[in-house]
Design a protein around this motif. Structure first.
Motif, PDB file in Angstrom:
ATOM      1  N   HIS A 176      -5.017  -5.736   8.053  1.00 35.53           N
ATOM      2  CA  HIS A 176      -3.923  -4.891   7.566  1.00 35.53           C
ATOM      3  C   HIS A 176      -2.565  -5.520   7.856  1.00 35.53           C
ATOM      4  O   HIS A 176      -1.599  -5.316   7.119  1.00 35.53           O
ATOM      5  CB  HIS A 176      -3.984  -3.504   8.221  1.00 35.53           C
ATOM      6  CG  HIS A 176      -4.921  -2.560   7.542  1.00 35.53           C
ATOM      7  ND1 HIS A 176      -6.285  -2.715   7.595  1.00 35.53           N
ATOM      8  CD2 HIS A 176      -4.694  -1.451   6.786  1.00 35.53           C
ATOM      9  CE1 HIS A 176      -6.858  -1.742   6.906  1.00 35.53           C
ATOM     10  NE2 HIS A 176      -5.917  -0.962   6.407  1.00 35.53           N
ATOM     11  N   VAL A 216       1.656  -2.597   1.094  1.00 36.35           N
ATOM     12  CA  VAL A 216       1.813  -3.878   0.396  1.00 36.35           C
ATOM     13  C   VAL A 216       2.827  -3.729  -0.720  1.00 36.35           C
ATOM     14  O   VAL A 216       2.675  -2.867  -1.578  1.00 36.35           O
ATOM     15  CB  VAL A 216       0.470  -4.371  -0.187  1.00 36.35           C
ATOM     16  CG1 VAL A 216       0.663  -5.725  -0.849  1.00 36.35           C
ATOM     17  CG2 VAL A 216      -0.593  -4.448   0.891  1.00 36.35           C
ATOM     18  N   VAL A 242      -7.397  -6.321  -3.210  1.00 34.50           N
ATOM     19  CA  VAL A 242      -7.340  -5.717  -1.883  1.00 34.50           C
ATOM     20  C   VAL A 242      -6.977  -4.247  -2.081  1.00 34.50           C
ATOM     21  O   VAL A 242      -6.046  -3.932  -2.819  1.00 34.50           O
ATOM     22  CB  VAL A 242      -6.298  -6.403  -0.980  1.00 34.50           C
ATOM     23  CG1 VAL A 242      -6.250  -5.738   0.391  1.00 34.50           C
ATOM     24  CG2 VAL A 242      -6.604  -7.893  -0.834  1.00 34.50           C
ATOM     25  N   LEU A 258      -5.577  -1.030  -0.262  1.00 39.85           N
ATOM     26  CA  LEU A 258      -4.844  -0.620   0.934  1.00 39.85           C
ATOM     27  C   LEU A 258      -3.971   0.588   0.602  1.00 39.85           C
ATOM     28  O   LEU A 258      -3.694   0.852  -0.576  1.00 39.85           O
ATOM     29  CB  LEU A 258      -3.941  -1.760   1.418  1.00 39.85           C
ATOM     30  CG  LEU A 258      -4.593  -2.940   2.147  1.00 39.85           C
ATOM     31  CD1 LEU A 258      -3.594  -4.067   2.307  1.00 39.85           C
ATOM     32  CD2 LEU A 258      -5.140  -2.506   3.498  1.00 39.85           C
ATOM     33  N   LEU A 277     -12.167  -4.882   5.685  1.00 40.73           N
ATOM     34  CA  LEU A 277     -10.813  -4.839   6.223  1.00 40.73           C
ATOM     35  C   LEU A 277     -10.848  -4.437   7.691  1.00 40.73           C
ATOM     36  O   LEU A 277     -11.603  -3.549   8.087  1.00 40.73           O
ATOM     37  CB  LEU A 277      -9.961  -3.832   5.452  1.00 40.73           C
ATOM     38  CG  LEU A 277      -9.432  -4.268   4.094  1.00 40.73           C
ATOM     39  CD1 LEU A 277      -8.629  -3.132   3.468  1.00 40.73           C
ATOM     40  CD2 LEU A 277      -8.551  -5.498   4.225  1.00 40.73           C
ATOM     41  N   ALA A 326      -1.809  -8.788   4.999  1.00 39.42           N
ATOM     42  CA  ALA A 326      -2.277  -8.486   3.647  1.00 39.42           C
ATOM     43  C   ALA A 326      -1.982  -9.621   2.681  1.00 39.42           C
ATOM     44  O   ALA A 326      -2.727  -9.842   1.725  1.00 39.42           O
ATOM     45  CB  ALA A 326      -1.642  -7.189   3.154  1.00 39.42           C
ATOM     46  N   ASP A 327      -0.892 -10.370   2.905  1.00 40.96           N
ATOM     47  CA  ASP A 327      -0.548 -11.469   2.004  1.00 40.96           C
ATOM     48  C   ASP A 327      -1.668 -12.496   1.930  1.00 40.96           C
ATOM     49  O   ASP A 327      -2.019 -12.974   0.847  1.00 40.96           O
ATOM     50  CB  ASP A 327       0.745 -12.151   2.468  1.00 40.96           C
ATOM     51  CG  ASP A 327       1.972 -11.294   2.208  1.00 40.96           C
ATOM     52  OD1 ASP A 327       1.876 -10.358   1.399  1.00 40.96           O
ATOM     53  OD2 ASP A 327       3.012 -11.557   2.815  1.00 40.96           O
ATOM     54  N   ARG A 374      -4.422  -4.021  -5.134  1.00 46.83           N
ATOM     55  CA  ARG A 374      -3.396  -5.054  -5.286  1.00 46.83           C
ATOM     56  C   ARG A 374      -4.071  -6.390  -5.558  1.00 46.83           C
ATOM     57  O   ARG A 374      -5.171  -6.666  -5.055  1.00 46.83           O
ATOM     58  CB  ARG A 374      -2.557  -5.159  -4.008  1.00 46.83           C
ATOM     59  CG  ARG A 374      -1.811  -3.883  -3.640  1.00 46.83           C
ATOM     60  CD  ARG A 374      -0.575  -3.704  -4.478  1.00 46.83           C
ATOM     61  NE  ARG A 374       0.195  -2.541  -4.044  1.00 46.83           N
ATOM     62  CZ  ARG A 374       1.420  -2.261  -4.440  1.00 46.83           C
ATOM     63  NH1 ARG A 374       2.024  -3.060  -5.310  1.00 46.83           N
ATOM     64  NH2 ARG A 374       2.055  -1.195  -4.010  1.00 46.83           N
ATOM     65  N   LEU A 382      -4.850 -12.019   2.543  1.00 50.83           N
ATOM     66  CA  LEU A 382      -5.972 -11.405   1.845  1.00 50.83           C
ATOM     67  C   LEU A 382      -5.790 -11.478   0.336  1.00 50.83           C
ATOM     68  O   LEU A 382      -6.712 -11.845  -0.403  1.00 50.83           O
ATOM     69  CB  LEU A 382      -6.106  -9.937   2.260  1.00 50.83           C
ATOM     70  CG  LEU A 382      -6.789  -9.630   3.590  1.00 50.83           C
ATOM     71  CD1 LEU A 382      -6.674  -8.147   3.881  1.00 50.83           C
ATOM     72  CD2 LEU A 382      -8.244 -10.056   3.564  1.00 50.83           C
ATOM     73  N   ILE A 383      -4.615 -11.136  -0.130  1.00 52.60           N
ATOM     74  CA  ILE A 383      -4.364 -11.100  -1.572  1.00 52.60           C
ATOM     75  C   ILE A 383      -4.451 -12.487  -2.187  1.00 52.60           C
ATOM     76  O   ILE A 383      -4.917 -12.654  -3.318  1.00 52.60           O
ATOM     77  CB  ILE A 383      -2.997 -10.445  -1.849  1.00 52.60           C
ATOM     78  CG1 ILE A 383      -3.065  -8.949  -1.508  1.00 52.60           C
ATOM     79  CG2 ILE A 383      -2.566 -10.639  -3.302  1.00 52.60           C
ATOM     80  CD1 ILE A 383      -1.757  -8.224  -1.625  1.00 52.60           C
ATOM     81  N   SER A 417      -0.192  -0.510  12.572  1.00 52.24           N
ATOM     82  CA  SER A 417      -1.423  -0.492  11.784  1.00 52.24           C
ATOM     83  C   SER A 417      -2.166   0.820  11.911  1.00 52.24           C
ATOM     84  O   SER A 417      -3.241   0.986  11.357  1.00 52.24           O
ATOM     85  CB  SER A 417      -2.347  -1.644  12.220  1.00 52.24           C
ATOM     86  OG  SER A 417      -2.812  -1.432  13.540  1.00 52.24           O
TER      87      SER A 417
END
Length: 325
Positions: free
Chosen positions: A156, A176, A169, A171, A151, A159-160, A295, A162-163, A225
């Motif tokens: 950061h 999120v 993920v 975090l 990460l 995040a959408d 998540r 990444l998921i 962030s």
């Protein structure tokens, strides 16, 4: 009636009849190879992933190129890159592969699975959980593989994405929303100063936090962030003087050592690193805790393999926290 366009070529339809042709021609067997090629961007590594020789994998790639009318992988310098079509196929392939595995696959068996689990985490999570996670995987799923994605501050903020592309993920809980999740790790922030610091003695004060230069992880891209301690200090009217930024929590003590800089770090990680870095751990004058959650995408919630993997992460996290307390 208009036909939905497909990736196979401009204007070419992909309705029920072509779909049945794909099934009859058994092209479904090429999906794992296509997925491996797009992820690995290497014929050799893709072949190793699916258990094919390099010539056999090259033959499948040639067949896929003919079917899609696209090169899929193109050489750029010494590496292969995805074509725009290949990039658009990758996310759809993940969903299709998972659906087919649930439809045709046997009951998930961790003892025999060769599944690759992708986890997007900070190096803090790697540092405090890996030992316990390694033990569990070696015992229960010796043939499974783990893909750890580091990460960063930029991650950061997205995040959408990444998921959608990872099995999980990790975090801070509040970052999120709108996805399934479960609590994973709890810790608190402590102060870090060099052993040679000429300003800070045995106590870290608010004045130190306001006047001394900082090392700060995950604050390069955007103030949003920044870590929770920085946000808390700003809410108190203290604007930290950030001198060094980094995407790595593990690097923080090394960037503090030998200077008059200060930093906040997770307590568990700080105590792991102080034996090898010339820094001291001091209580923070501002009490700030951190709660991390795992998540994942909604489509994975009922997946047996993913359910098992979530349990493994939960057990590894609990063991890590118990060992450190």
């Amino acid at each position: 009636m208009s036909k939905e366009p497909s990736a196979r070529g401009a204007g070419e339809g992909y309705g029920p009849e072509p779909f049945l042709q794909v099934l009859r021609s058994q092209d479904l067997v090429t999906l794992p190879v296509l997925r491996a090629l797009l992820i690995e961007r290497s014929v050799t590594r893709a072949g190793e992933t699916v258990g094919l020789s390099q010539p056999a994998t090259s033959a499948v790639l040639a067949r896929l190129r003919r079917r899609f009318g696209d090169q899929l992988l193109v050489r750029v310098g010494r590496q292969y890159e995805l074509t725009p079509l290949a990039a658009s196929l990758l996310s759809r392939l993940e969903t299709a592969t998972e659906a087919l595995e649930r439809l045709f696959g046997d009951e998930f068996d961790p003892g025999t699975t060769t599944r690759r689990f992708t986890l997007a985490v900070s190096d803090y999570v790697v540092a405090v959980m890996s030992e316990e996670l390694n033990r569990i995987l070696a015992t229960e799923a010796p043939r499974a593989t783990l893909d750890i994605q580091q990460l960063t501050a930029a991650a950061h903020l997205d995040a959408d994405t990444l998921i959608r592309h990872a099995d999980g993920v990790v975090l801070p809980h509040e970052l999120v929303q709108g996805y399934p999740g479960q609590p994973l790790l709890e810790d608190r922030w402590v102060g870090i100063v060099a052993n040679s610091n000429t300003v800070v003695g045995t106590e870290l004060t608010l004045e130190h936090l306001a006047t001394l230069p900082w090392v700060s992880p995950l604050s390069r891209m955007d103030p949003g962030s920044a870590t929770e301690p920085l946000r808390r200090l700003r809410s108190l009217g203290i604007d930290p003087q950030i001198e060094v930024t980094t995407d790595s929590f593990v690097s923080v003590p090394f960037l503090v050592a030998g200077s008059n800089r200060i930093a906040f770090l997770h307590e568990r990680l700080a105590h792991r690193l102080t034996p090898i870095v010339a820094v001291r751990v001091l209580p923070s004058p501002v009490d700030v805790s951190v709660a991390l959650s795992l998540r994942w995408h909604h489509r994975l919630t009922e997946d047996p393999g993913h359910l098992w993997f979530r349990g493994v992460l939960q057990r590894a996290a609990q063991q890590a926290m118990s060992a450190a307390d």
